[in-house]
Design a protein around this motif. Structure first.
Motif, short mmCIF file in Angstrom:
data_model
loop_
_atom_site.label_atom_id
_atom_site.label_comp_id
_atom_site.label_asym_id
_atom_site.label_seq_id
_atom_site.Cartn_x
_atom_site.Cartn_y
_atom_site.Cartn_z
N SER A 258 0.83 -1.21 0.00
CA SER A 258 0.00 0.00 0.00
C SER A 258 0.87 1.25 0.00
CB SER A 258 -0.93 -0.01 1.20
OG SER A 258 -0.18 0.01 2.42
N LYS A 259 2.00 1.21 0.72
CA LYS A 259 2.90 2.37 0.73
C LYS A 259 3.48 2.61 -0.65
CE LYS A 259 4.17 1.66 5.53
NZ LYS A 259 5.18 1.09 6.43
N LYS A 260 3.87 1.52 -1.31
CA LYS A 260 4.42 1.67 -2.65
C LYS A 260 3.39 2.29 -3.60
CE LYS A 260 7.56 -2.25 -2.12
NZ LYS A 260 7.87 -3.62 -2.57
N GLU A 261 2.13 1.88 -3.45
CA GLU A 261 1.09 2.43 -4.31
C GLU A 261 0.86 3.91 -4.04
OE1 GLU A 261 -2.30 0.04 -3.66
OE2 GLU A 261 -1.51 -1.73 -4.72
N THR A 262 0.90 4.30 -2.76
CA THR A 262 0.72 5.72 -2.43
C THR A 262 1.86 6.56 -2.97
OG1 THR A 262 1.74 5.32 -0.27
CG2 THR A 262 -0.65 5.25 -0.39
N PHE A 263 3.08 6.05 -2.89
CA PHE A 263 4.21 6.79 -3.45
C PHE A 263 4.12 6.88 -4.97
CE2 PHE A 263 6.46 5.70 0.60
CZ PHE A 263 6.69 7.01 1.00
N ARG A 264 3.66 5.81 -5.59
CA ARG A 264 3.54 5.83 -7.05
C ARG A 264 2.48 6.82 -7.51
NH1 ARG A 264 3.93 -0.02 -6.72
NH2 ARG A 264 6.00 -0.71 -7.34
N LYS A 265 1.47 7.06 -6.70
CA LYS A 265 0.44 8.02 -7.08
C LYS A 265 1.01 9.43 -7.19
CE LYS A 265 -3.52 5.57 -5.11
NZ LYS A 265 -4.60 5.61 -4.08
N VAL A 266 2.06 9.71 -6.43
CA VAL A 266 2.68 11.03 -6.48
C VAL A 266 3.81 11.07 -7.49
CG1 VAL A 266 3.93 12.76 -5.12
CG2 VAL A 266 2.05 11.49 -4.10
N TYR A 267 4.69 10.09 -7.45
CA TYR A 267 5.84 10.08 -8.34
C TYR A 267 5.50 9.38 -9.64
CZ TYR A 267 9.04 12.07 -4.92
OH TYR A 267 9.66 12.94 -4.07
N GLN A 268 4.59 9.98 -10.38
CA GLN A 268 4.23 9.52 -11.71
C GLN A 268 3.94 10.74 -12.58
OE1 GLN A 268 0.55 7.37 -11.93
NE2 GLN A 268 -0.40 8.55 -10.28
N TRP A 269 3.97 10.53 -13.88
CA TRP A 269 3.83 11.66 -14.81
C TRP A 269 2.48 12.33 -14.68
CZ3 TRP A 269 7.51 14.22 -16.68
CH2 TRP A 269 8.70 13.64 -17.10
N LYS A 270 1.44 11.57 -14.38
CA LYS A 270 0.10 12.15 -14.30
C LYS A 270 0.04 13.20 -13.20
CE LYS A 270 -3.13 9.40 -12.91
NZ LYS A 270 -4.13 8.31 -12.91
N TYR A 271 0.59 12.87 -12.05
CA TYR A 271 0.56 13.81 -10.91
C TYR A 271 1.46 15.01 -11.17
CZ TYR A 271 0.41 15.28 -6.01
OH TYR A 271 0.22 15.99 -4.86
N ILE A 272 2.65 14.77 -11.68
CA ILE A 272 3.60 15.87 -11.91
C ILE A 272 3.08 16.81 -12.99
CG2 ILE A 272 5.95 16.42 -12.59
CD1 ILE A 272 5.68 15.09 -9.85
N ASN A 273 2.47 16.27 -14.04
CA ASN A 273 1.94 17.13 -15.09
C ASN A 273 0.73 17.93 -14.62
OD1 ASN A 273 3.64 16.73 -17.39
ND2 ASN A 273 2.83 14.67 -17.55
N CYS A 274 -0.04 17.38 -13.69
CA CYS A 274 -1.14 18.17 -13.11
C CYS A 274 -0.59 19.35 -12.31
CB CYS A 274 -2.01 17.28 -12.23
SG CYS A 274 -3.04 16.10 -13.15
N LEU A 275 0.50 19.12 -11.59
CA LEU A 275 1.15 20.24 -10.89
C LEU A 275 1.66 21.28 -11.89
CD1 LEU A 275 3.21 18.43 -8.10
CD2 LEU A 275 1.04 19.63 -7.86
N GLU A 276 2.21 20.81 -13.00
CA GLU A 276 2.67 21.74 -14.04
C GLU A 276 1.50 22.54 -14.60
OE1 GLU A 276 5.66 22.37 -15.30
OE2 GLU A 276 6.98 20.70 -14.77
N LEU A 277 0.37 21.88 -14.80
CA LEU A 277 -0.80 22.57 -15.35
C LEU A 277 -1.27 23.68 -14.44
CD1 LEU A 277 -3.11 22.75 -17.44
CD2 LEU A 277 -4.33 21.04 -16.09
N TRP A 278 -1.45 23.39 -13.16
CA TRP A 278 -1.95 24.41 -12.24
C TRP A 278 -0.90 25.47 -11.94
CZ3 TRP A 278 -6.77 24.63 -12.47
CH2 TRP A 278 -7.55 23.48 -12.57
N THR A 279 0.36 25.11 -12.07
CA THR A 279 1.40 26.15 -11.99
C THR A 279 1.25 27.14 -13.14
OG1 THR A 279 2.93 24.61 -10.90
CG2 THR A 279 3.88 26.55 -11.96
#
Length: 734
Positions: free
Chosen positions: A366-387
């Motif tokens: 479960s910890k690995k899954e939670t970390f993968r939810k953040v350290y993936q392109w989908k999450y990082i690109n959403c941060l880029e979008l709102w930036t």
């Protein structure tokens, strides 16, 4: 007009019905003159009916259409042997005749015939093409093209003429007011037929150019969709699909259709478009490569531009989506804190350790899954979008408050896993923070995120992996463990830190508090120069330190000429002219670094692998100050290029190391700077290939082999054996 007064509550009449009505009034005057006089006194408008006031547009024209259809049926002749006549085959002459009639007098019969032909063309080839209700059919491609071009280019103007609307433009309120009129009740089925059949053919077409042409023409009629909510939702869905997956000019045309629909129809369309475009953006950014990066940037720019239609409404959606990102990060951070408490809780009672042991497999996954939810392109690109959204609307009072929570989320993402493997994520986060700081004018302390990257073990050790491939830290999220030991990664890491740190300091190079802001950075850069053994890194750091010192002197000279206090409002406008001209030393230095970064990215686009002695150099042009001797790096990397005297030098180095083994082990293994520990081993939290606590990447010296008693006696046979020497050995072993 008389028409409005006489026919206010009645249905539209044809000329034939009007003549019958006049005849009835004349007979009434002859048969019952007293009642006729009564009507004159009480309902004079009924008797003042005039045949000439009837508009041809309100003619039902059913008989005219039937006669036209009969004429077209007679063109092919009746079927022999009692068979039913076949469907009418549309010809170019028929289309031309309809267009001529429409241009001459805008007869409703010709318009209906043209729309029926358009329906047959849109449904040509469907399974329901043999439906008996269809009166026309198309047989040739030339006729099909003729009908599509005529209807798509002229039908919007024809319908607007029938409904007495402006030739272009309009908003939802105009259509809502029109829906209560008699004209709309008579002609709304024509508008619905045009939009519905066009939507049907959009779903069937595969040619991007034809789809783009249709959307370009339908864009002018999008205001009519306010009267048909079901059609509006379908059009939005189709346009979003073409916007996210189309090629060529189709995504641009689809976005223009969506934007114009939002401008004209308001919140009814805007909410669906924002949600649909954000969903399409997320679906397109699961994986990144060089070609897809441009498409994702295009989608981001379109989304940011759409929010401009209604900024206050956009805030509601932005708040919800940014909160979702915060909840995902919160879940990942809670998983990391639980793991830290488990490491510290080794002295827990046996009962608790047993319970923890049972929960270890499921909790670790479960910890690995939670970390993968953040350290993936989908999450990082959403941060880029709102930036990009916050930077574009930093001056708007509605969206500016989103800068603070977004900054906290980005900072938490950067600090989530302080591992060298995930330095690309940290660099992306630092770049986003620098953008927010520059657009909002708010100070964001990003220097610590960058300076901590210089404290990793991989930068203190020689590149054991050799030169390696060129590394682009901006096009990846994770660096492999093998790449961490290469010289290419070391250079990419150091140069990226220098560029982003200089970008941060250059933004505040005109601040009256620059000396205080840059003090910690200067101290830690000097410490890095002392600790590193790589001359090229020292040279880069010394150059940056000199620029910081020069900028500090530049600001100190300006500070001596002022008399206001730091909390004075005039301090905000300090050195505004110099800032516009970019005259500070750091502003000039960052220009050269940007050019170097551009050359590096261009070189990586040309070839992902650079071969040769300078393969780890980024860019085709090597700077003049990079002419240095790499002999020290080559020796420390395992003597990649051995010279004639290398064996003797190697033996001397080995002898020196044997004299002080304990000091070397401490120098290699110790990597603790204050309370912050960085190592490439920490990525085992989310790495499936390596178990927890794997230290395979740490290059510790090999452990001495244990020798048995026979080997010891054989090796020590030449030495004197006495009791004192044995006691000394036992003491040393203890």
């Amino acid at each position: 007009m008389k028409e409005d007064s006489n026919l206010k509550n009645s249905s539209p009449m044809s000329k034939k019905e009007a003549k019958e009505h006049i005849g009835t009034l004349q007979k009434l005057q002859e048969k019952d003159p007293e009642f006729y006089e009564f009507l004159k006194e009480h309902d004079k408008e009924l008797l003042e009916f005039n045949e000439e006031d009837i508009d041809d547009d309100f003619e039902s024209d059913e008989e005219e259409e039937e006669t036209q259809i009969d004429q077209y049926d007679n063109l092919d002749g009746e079927a022999e042997n009692g068979e039913e006549p076949s469907k009418n085959v549309i010809t170019t002459a028929m289309v031309d005749s309809w267009c001529t009639e429409i241009h001459d007098g805008a007869k409703i019969g010709a318009i209906r015939s043209l729309l029926r032909a358009f329906r047959a063309a849109c449904h040509y080839g469907d399974d329901s093409g043999d439906d008996s209700t269809t009166k026309f059919s198309t047989m040739s491609s030339s006729v099909f093209n003729k009908i599509m071009l005529v209807v798509l280019t002229e039908m919007d103007g024809i319908l607007r003429g029938l409904l007495k609307l402006p030739p272009s433009g309009g908003k939802k309120e105009m259509v809502i007011d029109l829906m209560s009129t008699r004209r709309w009740k008579n002609y709304n089925h024509l508008v619905k037929s045009y939009l519905g059949n066009a939507l049907h053919v959009l779903n069937q077409m595969t040619d991007n150019e034809m789809i783009a042409f249709m959307l370009r023409r339908l864009r002018y009629s999008s205001v009519f969709l306010a009267a048909f909510p079901a059609l509006l939702r379908k059009y939005v869905k189709v346009a979003l699909h073409f916007w996210g997956t189309g090629s060529g000019a189709l995504p641009v045309v689809s976005f223009l259709f969506l934007r114009d629909s939002c401008v004209r129809l308001g919140s009814d369309c805007l909410d669906d478009c924002i949600k649909g475009m954000y969903k399409a953006y997320v679906l397109n950014c699961h994986f990144i490569n060089a070609t897809k990066l441009q498409h994702i940037q295009f989608l981001s720019n379109c989304f940011i531009e759409l929010l401009r239609v209604d900024v206050s409404s956009a805030y509601q959606h932005a708040f919800v989506y940014i909160r979702q990102l915060a909840m995902i990060l919160k879940e990942a951070l809670s998983g990391s804190t639980k793991k830290k408490t488990k490491k510290k809780g080794e002295e827990a009672p046996p009962s608790s350790t047993k319970k923890r042991g049972k929960e270890t497999p499921s909790s670790s996954t479960s910890k690995k899954e939670t970390f993968r939810k953040v350290y993936q392109w989908k999450y990082i690109n959403c941060l880029e979008l709102w930036t990009g959204v916050v930077c574009a609307y930093s001056s708007e009072a509605d969206l500016r408050p989103l800068a603070y929570p977004l900054t906290q989320i980005i900072t938490g993402t950067a600090r989530l896993l302080p591992s060298a493997c995930y330095f690309p994520v940290r660099l992306r986060c630092v770049r986003m923070l620098n953008r927010i700081s520059a657009s909002t004018g708010s100070f964001i302390p990003v220097s610590l995120l960058l300076l901590d990257m210089l404290e990793i073990k991989e930068l203190r050790r020689p590149p054991a992996g050799g030169v390696g491939k060129a590394v682009d830290l901006l096009s990846t999220l994770k660096v492999s463990k093998a790449a961490l030991k290469t010289r290419a990664f070391q250079e990419a890491c150091v140069f990226s830190v220098i560029e982003e740190l200089t970008e941060h300091l250059a933004q505040w190079s005109y601040s009256i508090a620059f000396l205080e802001l840059s003090f910690v950075s200067s101290v830690r850069l000097r410490n890095f120069c002392k600790s590193t053994k790589v001359e090229r890194f020292r040279r880069e750091m010394r150059h940056l330190i000199r620029q910081i010192e020069a900028n500090s002197e530049f600001m100190n000279k300006k500070r001596t000429t002022i008399s206001f206090l730091p909390n004075d409002p005039t301090a905000a406008s300090f050195l505004e002219d110099e800032k516009k001209l970019r005259t500070s030393p750091l502003s000039k230095y960052i220009a050269t670094l940007r050019q170097r970064a551009q050359d590096r990215s261009d070189a990586l686009k040309e070839s992902s692998v650079l071969v040769g002695d300078h393969s780890s150099k980024f860019g085709n042009k090597i700077m003049e100050d990079d002419d240095y001797d790499d002999s020290e790096d080559e020796k420390s990397a395992g003597l990649l290029l051995l010279g004639p005297d290398s064996k003797n030098n190697l033996r001397e180095d080995v002898k020196k190391k044997k004299n002080k083994p304990s000091e070397e082990v401490v120098a290699v293994d110790e990597d603790i700077i204050g309370d912050f520990i960085l190592s490439s081993d920490e990525d085992s939290l989310i790495d499936d290939d390596t178990p927890d606590g794997d230290d395979s990447e740490v290059e510790a010296p090999p452990a001495p082999k244990r020798r048995n008693k026979k080997q010891n006696s054989h090796l020590d046979s030449s030495k004197p054996r006495n009791s004192k020497s044995k006691k000394r050995k036992r003491a040393q072993g203890k």
